[in-house]
Design a protein around this motif. Structure first.
Motif, PDB file in Angstrom:
ATOM      1  N   LEU A  99       0.839  -1.196   0.000  1.00  0.00           N
ATOM      2  CA  LEU A  99       0.000   0.000   0.000  1.00  0.00           C
ATOM      3  C   LEU A  99       0.874   1.246   0.000  1.00  0.00           C
ATOM      4  N   THR A 100       0.463   2.250  -0.752  1.00  0.00           N
ATOM      5  CA  THR A 100       1.264   3.460  -0.796  1.00  0.00           C
ATOM      6  C   THR A 100       0.717   4.553   0.124  1.00  0.00           C
ATOM      7  N   LYS A 101      -0.587   4.655   0.253  1.00  0.00           N
ATOM      8  CA  LYS A 101      -1.196   5.643   1.144  1.00  0.00           C
ATOM      9  C   LYS A 101      -2.309   4.967   1.923  1.00  0.00           C
ATOM     10  N   VAL A 102      -2.368   5.230   3.202  1.00  0.00           N
ATOM     11  CA  VAL A 102      -3.424   4.670   4.045  1.00  0.00           C
ATOM     12  C   VAL A 102      -3.962   5.774   4.945  1.00  0.00           C
ATOM     13  N   GLU A 103      -5.203   5.610   5.348  1.00  0.00           N
ATOM     14  CA  GLU A 103      -5.783   6.609   6.247  1.00  0.00           C
ATOM     15  C   GLU A 103      -6.823   5.968   7.146  1.00  0.00           C
ATOM     16  N   ALA A 104      -7.057   6.638   8.268  1.00  0.00           N
ATOM     17  CA  ALA A 104      -8.058   6.163   9.227  1.00  0.00           C
ATOM     18  C   ALA A 104      -8.701   7.375   9.884  1.00  0.00           C
TER      19      ALA A 104
END
Length: 85
Positions: A4-9
């Motif tokens: 994964l290159t970008k993750v968010e929560a």
């Protein structure tokens, strides 16, 4: 398999009152400017008694580390509030 290159929560934490949510927000907000990593970006906001923590990270280990830190700070702030009652 590609990483994964970008993750968010995004977390929403409900407090008993708007005042408590504001106190916790004030307590942990300085941590955003003193972040030791440039691999995450965090936004904090309060809407009535709901504290929202929005974290965007370059990779999942950075996201996990940021989540752990912010959740620990929220828990600590809430424990201090409970002691003051």
């Amino acid at each position: 398999m590609k990483a994964l290159t970008k993750v968010e929560a995004q977390f929403e934490i409900e407090f008993d009152s708007e005042k408590e949510a504001g106190i916790v927000l004030s307590a942990i907000k300085p941590e955003i400017s003193d972040s030791p990593s440039d691999r995450t970006m965090t936004e904090l906001k309060c809407d009535e008694n709901i504290l929202t923590i929005d974290i965007k990270a370059q990779d999942s280990p950075s996201l996990r580390a940021a989540l752990n830190s912010y959740l620990r700070w929220v828990i600590l702030s809430q424990q201090v509030l409970e002691l003051s009652r």
